[in-house]
Design an enzyme around this catalytic site. Structure first.
Site, PDB file in Angstrom:
ATOM      1  NE  ARG A  39      -2.502  -0.362   3.424  1.00 40.17           N
ATOM      2  CZ  ARG A  39      -2.196   0.242   4.572  1.00 40.17           C
ATOM      3  NH1 ARG A  39      -2.449   1.498   4.763  1.00 40.17           N
ATOM      4  NH2 ARG A  39      -1.625  -0.449   5.557  1.00 40.17           N
ATOM      5  CB  SER A  40       3.464   2.514   2.177  1.00 48.57           C
ATOM      6  OG  SER A  40       2.480   2.532   3.156  1.00 48.57           O
ATOM      7  NE  ARG A 105       8.810  -6.718  23.062  1.00 47.66           N
ATOM      8  CZ  ARG A 105       7.695  -5.981  23.030  1.00 47.66           C
ATOM      9  NH1 ARG A 105       6.649  -6.317  23.781  1.00 47.66           N
ATOM     10  NH2 ARG A 105       7.645  -4.930  22.262  1.00 47.66           N
ATOM     11  CB  CYS A 134       7.222   1.617  25.300  1.00 48.93           C
ATOM     12  SG  CYS A 134       5.476   1.199  25.144  1.00 48.93           S
ATOM     13  CD  GLN A 161       1.390   1.624  29.138  1.00 51.56           C
ATOM     14  OE1 GLN A 161       1.333   0.796  30.036  1.00 51.56           O
ATOM     15  NE2 GLN A 161       1.523   1.278  27.870  1.00 51.56           N
ATOM     16  N   GLY A 165       1.538   4.894  22.189  1.00 56.09           N
ATOM     17  CA  GLY A 165       1.765   3.453  22.286  1.00 56.09           C
ATOM     18  C   GLY A 165       0.948   2.682  21.269  1.00 56.09           C
ATOM     19  CE  LYS A 218       2.702  -6.796  25.357  1.00 51.86           C
ATOM     20  NZ  LYS A 218       2.347  -5.605  24.572  1.00 51.86           N
ATOM     21  CG  HIS A 247       4.235   5.049  27.829  1.00 48.52           C
ATOM     22  ND1 HIS A 247       3.292   5.634  27.017  1.00 48.52           N
ATOM     23  CD2 HIS A 247       4.402   3.782  27.345  1.00 48.52           C
ATOM     24  CE1 HIS A 247       2.909   4.763  26.091  1.00 48.52           C
ATOM     25  NE2 HIS A 247       3.574   3.643  26.259  1.00 48.52           N
TER      26      HIS A 247
HETATM   27  C1  11C Z   1       1.252   0.642  24.348  1.00 47.12           C
HETATM   28  N1  11C Z   1       3.140  -0.587  25.205  1.00 47.12           N
HETATM   29  O1  11C Z   1       1.605   1.635  24.991  1.00 47.12           O
HETATM   30  C2  11C Z   1       2.171  -0.522  24.147  1.00 47.12           C
HETATM   31  C3  11C Z   1       2.794  -0.421  22.782  1.00 47.12           C
HETATM   32  O2  11C Z   1       4.317  -4.925  23.009  1.00 47.12           O
HETATM   33  O3  11C Z   1       5.429  -3.568  21.794  1.00 47.12           O
HETATM   34  C4  11C Z   1       3.829  -1.453  22.479  1.00 47.12           C
HETATM   35  C5  11C Z   1       3.311  -2.856  22.503  1.00 47.12           C
HETATM   36  C6  11C Z   1       4.424  -3.854  22.422  1.00 47.12           C
HETATM   37  O4  11C Z   1       0.159   0.560  23.814  1.00 47.12           O
END
Ligand code: 11C
Length: 338
Positions: A39-40, A105, A134, A161, A165, A218, A247
């Site tokens: 698309r881009s 991760r 993040c 947050q 994000g 996470k 954040h």
């Molecule tokens: C948020 N932390 O602020 C999330 C964005 O697992 O990389 C990043 C989600 C991730 O919505």
């Protein structure tokens, strides 16, 4: 030769920031390749230049498994599904994938790296290095200098947050809803689960079986992996707030031994990547509204937590798109330079 860098997801909020950070750190690239979905493709994007790459327009190319020929470093931010699809092609081409998604991760063969905390972990990668979430990144940057004084037993964190994000569409949603709310128009809710304008939503990512959210999970598991200590207990509550970028986190830390406020202050002042912004007598503390576009992790409201034997409380702010995503990834890439 200087490395060839590919940016996968070049048109997204983090992709755009990758380019800004490559420029700001003058990353010694010989080529920067902008990749995105079909698309881009063909879209022109401004690049300020870095290393041997002059300032000018980059033409976005459609990302396919052929895109990584001659690439040394592939910075990925286009969602976990695409990272999984592309992993094999990237690694087969000989490039190192630095992946901003949650895809790998917690995989045992993938280091999860915050350069201020565990730079040595890049040494055991097998083609993929993961960039943490993040909200975890800024917390572990703040925890590390304290952990070096006394190991940490337990962390209780509540996050505030920003819309960033959720990427560029989420920031647009906050803008749009705020305007519509003030104009008395009907609000469109598309990105978040509820209205974000003039609201707080205690729900980021999906709910898990124990009624915590995946964002909270996470913070628990990534912190242990990055800090290399399975014994750190983390209790997290993650909340979306109507802030565009940066954040913030309220954090209470319990240690196994004494860490005085003075010792913590000194450790923060000496730590690369942290700026202490903490003077209650002049109303100085970090705030998201002040810090968009900055690189450091900012700490304020540092004080004793007297509800436990050895405790501190603090407030942490960092730009989610920079330290929480693009900057951390490019700093990982810097660790790979010869
Ligand atoms: C948020 N932390 O602020 C999330 C964005 O697992 O990389 C990043 C989600 C991730 O919505």
């Amino acid at each position: 030769a200087n490395p060839v860098v590919a940016i996968a997801g070049a048109t997204g909020a983090v992709g755009q920031e990758f380019m800004q950070v490559l420029h700001d750190l003058d990353f010694p690239a010989s080529e920067v390749r902008a990749l995105a979905s079909a698309r881009s493709a063909g879209k022109k994007i401004e690049f300020a230049g870095c290393g041997q790459v002059p300032a000018g327009e980059l033409t976005v190319q459609e990302m396919t498994s052929e895109s990584f020929k001659d690439v040394d470093i592939a910075l990925f931010s286009c969602g976990a599904g695409i990272s999984k699809e592309m992993r094999e092609a990237v690694v087969a081409s000989g490039a190192v994938m630095i992946d901003n998604s949650s895809a790998f991760r917690m995989d045992a063969d993938v280091p999860l790296v915050v350069p201020e905390v565990n730079p040595g972990d890049v040494s055991w990668h097998s083609g993929v290095i993961a960039n943490p979430n993040c909200s975890t990144i800024q917390m572990v940057v703040a925890l590390k200098p304290l952990y070096d004084i006394a190991p940490i037993k337990r962390v209780v964190v509540s996050t505030y947050q920003a819309a960033s994000g959720g990427g560029a569409p989420a920031m647009e949603e906050l803008y749009g809803q705020t305007k519509d709310f003030l104009n008395g128009d009907e609000l469109k809710v598309e990105v978040f689960q509820h209205r974000i304008a003039f609201n707080c939503i205690p729900h980021i990512d999906v709910f898990l079986e124990d009624d915590s959210t995946k964002e909270e999970w996470k913070m628990v598991v990534e912190t242990k992996k990055i800090m290399g200590d399975e014994n750190i207990a983390v209790a997290a509550t993650c909340v979306r707030v109507p802030v565009l970028r940066c954040h913030a986190e309220s954090v209470n830390v319990e240690f196994t031994g004494e860490v005085s406020v003075e010792a913590a202050r000194k450790a923060f002042e000496a730590f690369e990547g942290i700026t202490l912004m903490d003077d209650c007598s002049s109303n100085i503390y970090p705030m998201p509204g002040l810090l968009a576009g900055t690189n450091d992790t900012y700490i304020g409201r540092l004080r004793k937590d007297s509800t436990v034997e050895h405790g501190l409380a603090m407030w942490i702010v960092a730009d989610q798109i920079r330290k929480g995503a693009a900057l951390n990834a490019v700093q990982i890439a810097q660790l790979l330079l010869p």
